[in-house]
Each structure stands twice: as structure tokens, then as C-alpha cells.
Write a protein that holds these residues in place. Structure first.
Motif, PDB file in Angstrom:
ATOM      1  N   UNK A   1      22.246  19.750  -9.598  1.00  8.22           N
ATOM      2  CA  UNK A   1      21.986  20.036  -8.895  1.00  8.22           C
ATOM      3  C   UNK A   1      20.261  19.933  -8.861  1.00  8.22           C
ATOM      4  N   UNK A   2      19.458  20.313  -9.604  1.00  8.87           N
ATOM      5  CA  UNK A   2      18.687  20.690  -9.278  1.00  8.87           C
ATOM      6  C   UNK A   2      17.366  19.210  -8.894  1.00  8.87           C
ATOM      7  N   UNK A   3      18.016  18.598  -9.676  1.00 11.78           N
ATOM      8  CA  UNK A   3      17.592  17.064  -9.479  1.00 11.78           C
ATOM      9  C   UNK A   3      18.079  16.799  -8.096  1.00 11.78           C
ATOM     10  N   UNK A   4      19.108  17.118  -7.322  1.00 10.85           N
ATOM     11  CA  UNK A   4      19.938  16.018  -6.467  1.00 10.85           C
ATOM     12  C   UNK A   4      18.197  17.185  -5.557  1.00 10.85           C
ATOM     13  N   UNK A   5      18.372  18.888  -5.428  1.00  9.75           N
ATOM     14  CA  UNK A   5      17.089  19.796  -4.466  1.00  9.75           C
ATOM     15  C   UNK A   5      15.870  19.101  -4.508  1.00  9.75           C
ATOM     16  N   UNK A   6      15.322  18.316  -6.217  1.00 10.02           N
ATOM     17  CA  UNK A   6      13.931  17.916  -5.993  1.00 10.02           C
ATOM     18  C   UNK A   6      14.094  16.303  -5.506  1.00 10.02           C
ATOM     19  N   UNK A   7      14.706  15.637  -5.366  1.00  7.50           N
ATOM     20  CA  UNK A   7      15.360  14.667  -4.415  1.00  7.50           C
ATOM     21  C   UNK A   7      15.230  14.575  -3.169  1.00  7.50           C
ATOM     22  N   UNK A   8      16.293  15.324  -2.369  1.00  8.71           N
ATOM     23  CA  UNK A   8      16.119  16.505  -0.897  1.00  8.71           C
ATOM     24  C   UNK A   8      14.464  16.550  -0.636  1.00  8.71           C
ATOM     25  N   UNK A   9      14.001  17.338  -1.523  1.00  7.66           N
ATOM     26  CA  UNK A   9      12.850  18.645  -1.412  1.00  7.66           C
ATOM     27  C   UNK A   9      11.561  17.170  -1.121  1.00  7.66           C
ATOM     28  N   UNK A  10      12.102  16.401  -2.024  1.00  2.00           N
ATOM     29  CA  UNK A  10      10.866  15.285  -1.926  1.00  2.00           C
ATOM     30  C   UNK A  10      10.862  14.376  -0.755  1.00  2.00           C
ATOM     31  N   UNK A  11      11.877  13.958  -0.056  1.00  2.32           N
ATOM     32  CA  UNK A  11      11.873  13.138   1.430  1.00  2.32           C
ATOM     33  C   UNK A  11      11.490  13.697   2.066  1.00  2.32           C
ATOM     34  N   UNK A  12      11.831  14.914   2.283  1.00  4.82           N
ATOM     35  CA  UNK A  12      11.425  16.399   3.544  1.00  4.82           C
ATOM     36  C   UNK A  12       9.984  16.379   3.994  1.00  4.82           C
ATOM     37  N   UNK A  13       9.949  16.490   2.142  1.00  2.00           N
ATOM     38  CA  UNK A  13       8.310  16.640   2.340  1.00  2.00           C
ATOM     39  C   UNK A  13       6.707  15.517   2.298  1.00  2.00           C
ATOM     40  N   UNK A  14       7.551  14.191   2.071  1.00  2.00           N
ATOM     41  CA  UNK A  14       7.167  12.862   2.549  1.00  2.00           C
ATOM     42  C   UNK A  14       7.164  12.536   4.296  1.00  2.00           C
ATOM     43  N   UNK A  15       8.362  12.938   4.451  1.00  2.00           N
ATOM     44  CA  UNK A  15       8.929  12.813   6.303  1.00  2.00           C
ATOM     45  C   UNK A  15       7.641  13.600   6.922  1.00  2.00           C
ATOM     46  N   UNK A  16       7.507  14.379   5.631  1.00  2.00           N
ATOM     47  CA  UNK A  16       6.043  15.789   6.922  1.00  2.00           C
ATOM     48  C   UNK A  16       5.080  15.589   6.739  1.00  2.00           C
ATOM     49  N   UNK A  17       4.541  14.955   5.930  1.00  8.24           N
ATOM     50  CA  UNK A  17       3.443  14.427   5.600  1.00  8.24           C
ATOM     51  C   UNK A  17       2.988  13.281   6.244  1.00  8.24           C
TER      52      UNK A  17
ATOM     53  N   UNK B   1       0.491  -0.973   0.136  1.00 10.43           N
ATOM     54  CA  UNK B   1       0.120   0.119  -0.038  1.00 10.43           C
ATOM     55  C   UNK B   1       1.159   1.201  -0.367  1.00 10.43           C
ATOM     56  N   UNK B   2       0.671   2.072  -0.745  1.00 12.75           N
ATOM     57  CA  UNK B   2       1.324   3.043  -0.418  1.00 12.75           C
ATOM     58  C   UNK B   2       0.592   4.157   0.178  1.00 12.75           C
ATOM     59  N   UNK B   3       1.921   4.619   1.181  1.00 10.00           N
ATOM     60  CA  UNK B   3       1.423   6.064   2.976  1.00 10.00           C
ATOM     61  C   UNK B   3       0.801   6.485   2.159  1.00 10.00           C
ATOM     62  N   UNK B   4       1.804   7.401   1.507  1.00 10.77           N
ATOM     63  CA  UNK B   4       2.691   8.853   1.427  1.00 10.77           C
ATOM     64  C   UNK B   4       3.273   9.390   0.495  1.00 10.77           C
ATOM     65  N   UNK B   5       3.600  10.116  -0.477  1.00  9.32           N
ATOM     66  CA  UNK B   5       4.756  10.565  -1.748  1.00  9.32           C
ATOM     67  C   UNK B   5       4.765  12.089  -1.506  1.00  9.32           C
ATOM     68  N   UNK B   6       5.327  12.663  -2.224  1.00 11.56           N
ATOM     69  CA  UNK B   6       5.371  14.075  -2.513  1.00 11.56           C
ATOM     70  C   UNK B   6       6.080  13.986  -3.981  1.00 11.56           C
TER      71      UNK B   6
END
Length: 520
Positions: free
Chosen positions: A50-66, A26-31
């Protein structure tokens, strides 16, 4: 709480981070974050590493917040898998951690003259000269020719190679190197599925091939270490998931094959993203195509697991044609509008659209082809064009399915599908009609990320996801049955093939003439 496994899904047009329950899938959360593409010259496609890496960090942190908002403990995430757009080529400085040029995206065509030079230097001047070792034709699509271009044309890359500071990688290697510490001990690896898309990898010995590296004149010391698709490569170095193992790595199309549970020989899936990719599991033996398909390493689940291979039909432009209608032509304001617009016409009214923006991939491998819209009349409007664009995706899939059936000798009786475009119900019905077989779409369409999560969770030292027989989760799906008669389907397909012939041999590398400094 049951164990969770996460996946980084770094695609051509967006980056996603998704968290799955390892027991139920089951998909629990995503960003998700969109990625900018730049087109510095005609045929050139780049992205900023660098934008690719920024997007990876951003998606990980936002998903953890969710997850925290859902009262889910982030420490339940036991492993992270990585899946990525394949072939896209990066070179960076291991001492500074800085990229030495933008990522050259798989779709990029700047290497067409490089490809022609390489083909002309081999006996028989065949684009299939390296196919026995690599499973691939010499094409602008694969990493080796992009890397050759960087070495020849970018001083910073050439100098970094000479001073032993350069590292090459596809997107998976860049992400894993950065996440495991970068210049402070980052792990420089790739997996067999990604390595098999470079043209430097021997798909039989499962290692970099010195002869192939000499052919492209690539120094072997800049290449990443090749590992299996499921083992611990290193640990997250920072952020909310610091200390979590990165233990799965698969090119996006291989990940979708795993996520669709296509573990048996003969099972196949088609992913509808920026491009379209049909893969058929051929088991533990590489099957060479006689009909323009690629032979690729599908996955190797564990250090001691066998490598499994696939036949692949690759289509360059699928979802990208919708983006083009939106961004370049202004025919729709959002991608979701395309279904409504096409449904309003209900037919292309004899209009055929061959979106050969990057030449034609399988089964033609014709880089000189260019996009064409034909069969226009005064009656044709934007609804017909939208319908023709959707049909184009389906016709291209039909061409590679036919090639696959001829190569394997066993026709597919149904097609499993996934990817962003499969939410378009009209497209799915058109696909069933044009293939004359049922199309099966899982309700949870994030199968690419699921595949990477499964590989990560199943890694020997992690062991939270059992991929054994009878242990695989059951995914619900919907089925689209063909609704038109086969004669009509064949007629439309024949007209499509006629349109494809008109798109061929359009662009040559020799400029025919110049006006106001513009190449014609």
C-alpha cells in the motif's frame, strides 16, 4: 507542444515519476519519494504494497503540479510506462483489493531452506536443474520460491488461493492492476522481462510453463497474463492522468538496457542501484552461461516484435552497502558524503570489504556467504572503510564482466553505466581503473525511466516515439579512462578474490547452538 511520455520507476529504495519529451528524450520534470524497507527478522526484507501504491500516486500528482507550474499542459502526456524492481513478490485479494502480506523483496533470504529442499529433490541435486527452461539457477532471488513460502506460511494467502480470490504478481503487476481500476476491472498482466524472473516462465515458448508450476506447486490461475513490453495494457483509472494509456512495462534492468539504446547484439550496460546489474544484449537467441550468469528476456517491443535476450550478471549489494554504512554504522550522515570520505584516504590501505549481506549472487550463487571486512590494521580508519566499500562495488562488477567476456568470447571494449551511484565520480574512476577499460556515463542518468517511457511511447496504438534506426535521440555522456597500470589493478583484484573465499560457507541453515534463545 511536442508529445510527452511519462514513466513510473518503482525501485527498491524509492519511487519516481518522470516525464520526457518524446522527440528529444529531454527530462521535463520528475518527483521522487523514498520507500521504507522493514527487516522483521535477520535476512528478511519486506515492503508495504500500500505504501508502494501511495508513493506512485504521490509522485504522479506532485509531478503534474510541477508541470503546471512550468506552464506545461498535462494533457500532452500521451502514454505512461512502468518499470520496477524485479522478482519482489506480492499476493493480493482481487475482491477486496487488499494485499494479503507484505511484498517480499528480491534481496530477502527467508527462502534459503526452501531452496535447499527444492535442490535436494531433483536428480543430481543441482541448482541448475531448471536452467534450460528458465535461464536461472534455483535461488532465493527469484519469485517462485518466495511465492512458495507465502503459500506454505501465510494462512491468508493459502485460504485466498483455495477460494479463488488470490492474485500473484511482481511489482509491475500490482501497480498496473491498481492504476487500471483494481477490484473494479483492474488489468492483471506482466511483461516478458518481468515474467522471466519468476522461475515459472519458459524463456523459449514465452509463456508460463505447466511443468515449472508443478515443480514449485504453484496454481497457474493466480498468475498474470504475459504481454509484450510495448502495447496498451489498459488506461489510467483516476487522478490527473485519468484516461492516459499504460503502454510500456519493463523490469528495471531491461528498461535501463533500452534507455541506454543497447539494441544491438553485444552492447552492454551496468546499472548501479541497490544492487548492480550488468546486462549484455545477445540478440534473438537465448545464450546459456557457463560462468554463473543468468539468461533473461531483455524485452519484446510490440505484440509481433521478436523477443530479445540478455546475459545478466547480478550483484545483490552495491548502493545498499552505502546505506548500511550510513544507517547501521553511522560512518556517514548522508550517502553523498561517502565520496568525500573515501577521497580523503585515496586508498583502502589493504582493507577489503565483501558485502555479502544476502549471500553472493553472480558468478558464485552462494547463499551461505556473509559479509566480511579483512586486512584491518591499527592504521585503518573510516575513510579506508569507505574507500573499500566503493572498491567492493567495482570488484563485483569486474567479476561479472570477466564472466560475460568468457561466455560471449568477445571482450567488452567499454562499459556504459547508469543508476544513482554513477553520480559518484570517484566510483566511476575506480571502476575504469579496476576494469582496465573506459566507463561511459550519460549526462542524463535516468536511463531506467527513459527506457520505460520509450517502450510506452513506441507502442503501436500510441506511436509518439520512433525507435527505428537513425531515429534514436543522441544522449551526451562523459568518459572515464583507466588511470592506473594493469599490474596494480590485477594485484588488487587478486586480493579481492582471496577475501571472497574467506566470506564463503559462513551461514548454514542448521543452527549450531543456542544461547539465551539466540541462534548462533
Amino acid at each position: 507542444m511536442e508529445p510527452l511520455v511519462a514513466a513510473i520507476d518503482q525501485g527498491t529504495s524509492s519511487t519516481r515519476f518522470l516525464v520526457f519529451n518524446a522527440r528529444t528524450a529531454e527530462l521535463i520534470s520528475h518527483h521522487q519519494v523514498e520507500i521504507n524497507q522493514s527487516f522483521p527478522k535477520e535476512g528478511w526484507v519486506e515492503e508495504d504494497p500500500k505504501e508502494i501504491m501511495w508513493s506512485v500516486y504521490e509522485c504522479m500528482e506532485r509531478t503534474c503540479e510541477k508541470l503546471r507550474q512550468l506552464n506545461v499542459d498535462v494533457s500532452n502526456i500521451k502514454a505512461v510506462g512502468v518499470t520496477n524492481q524485479r522478482e519482489t513478490t506480492l499476493v493480493w485479494d482481487k475482491e477486496t483489493g487488499e494485499p494479503l502480506y507484505n511484498a517480499i523483496v528480491w534481496l530477502d533470504l527467508r527462502t534459503q531452506s526452501t531452496v535447499e529442499e527444492l535442490i535436494n529433490k531433483n536428480p543430481g541435486r543441482s541448482k541448475n536443474h531448471l536452467r534450460q527452461k528458465t535461464g536461472l539457477p534455483i535461488s532465493t532471488y527469484f519469485s517462485a520460491v518466495k511465492l512458495r513460502w507465502l503459500l506454505d506460511n501465510v494462512d491468508e494467502v493459502h485460504e485466498a488461493v483455495l477460494s479463488k480470490r488470490a492474485l500473484f504478481g511482481t511489482v509491475d503487476s500490482w501497480i498496473i492492476w491498481c492504476l487500471t481500476g483494481g477490484r473494479s476491472g483492474g488489468v492483471h498482466i506482466t511483461d516478458v522481462s518481468n515474467a522471466s524472473r519468476t522461475m515459472l516462465f519458459n524463456i523459449h515458448s514465452l509463456d508460463w510453463d505447466p511443468e515449472l508450476c508443478r515443480y514449485f506447486d504453484i496454481p497457474m490461475e493466480i498468475l498474470p497474463n504475459v504481454r509484450s513490453s510495448s502495447e496498451i495494457y489498459g488506461w489510467m483509472n483516476s487522478g490527473s492522468l485519468s484516461g492516459v494509456p499504460i503502454s510500456g512495462c519493463l523490469g528495471d534492468q531491461s528498461a535501463a538496457l533500452v534507455g541506454q539504446m543497447c539494441f544491438d547484439e553485444g552492447q552492454a550496460k551496468n546499472t548501479y542501484g541497490t544492487g548492480c546489474f550488468l546486462l549484455r544484449n545477445t540478440g534473438t537467441k537465448p545464450l546459456m552461461s557457463h560462468h554463473g550468469l543468468l539468461t533473461t528476456v531483455a524485452y519484446k517491443l510490440g505484440k509481433d516484435g521478436p523477443a530479445c535476450y540478455a546475459l545478466e550478471g547480478s550483484v545483490a549489494i552495491a548502493g545498499a552497502v552505502i546505506r548500511w554504512l550510513k544507517d547501521n554504522m553511522g560512518i556517514v550522515q548522508s550517502s553523498s558524503e561517502i565520496e568525500t570520505l573515501a577521497a580523503a584516504a585515496g586508498t583502502s590501505y589493504g582493507c577489503y570489504f565483501v558485502p555479502a549481506f544476502s549471500g553472493l549472487y553472480a558468478p558464485y550463487w552462494e547463499p551461505s556467504a556473509r559479509g566480511i571486512i579483512c586486512g584491518l590494521t591499527q592504521f585503518t580508519n573510516r575513510s579506508h572503510l569507505a574507500f573499500a566499500a566503493l572498491e567492493a562495488v567495482c570488484f563485483q562488477t569486474r567479476e561479472i564482466l570477466d564472466a560475460m567476456n568468457q561466455d560471449s568470447g568477445v571482450p567488452l571494449t567499454q562499459l556504459r553505466v547508469d543508476g544513482g551511484m554513477t553520480g559518484n565520480r570517484l566510483l566511476m574512476q575506480l571502476q575504469a581503473d579496476i576494469l582496465c577499460i573506459p566507463v561511459v556515463r550519460p549526462t542524463m542518468s535516468e536511463t531506467t525511466a527513459l527506457g520505460a517511457a520509450m517502450a510506452a511511447g513506441a507502442a503501436e496504438e500510441v506511436g509518439v516515439w520512433d525507435l527505428g534506426p537513425g531515429q534514436l535521440p543522441h544522449l551526451t555522456s562523459e568518459k572515464y579512462e583507466p588511470q592506473i597500470n594493469p599490474e596494480e589493478s590485477e594485484f588488487r583484484f587478486a586480493r579481492w578474490k582471496k577475501a571472497v573465499q574467506k566470506a564463503m560457507n559462513w551461514e548454514t541453515t542448521e543452527p549450531c547452538s543456542h544461547r539465551n534463545g539466540q541462534q548462533l
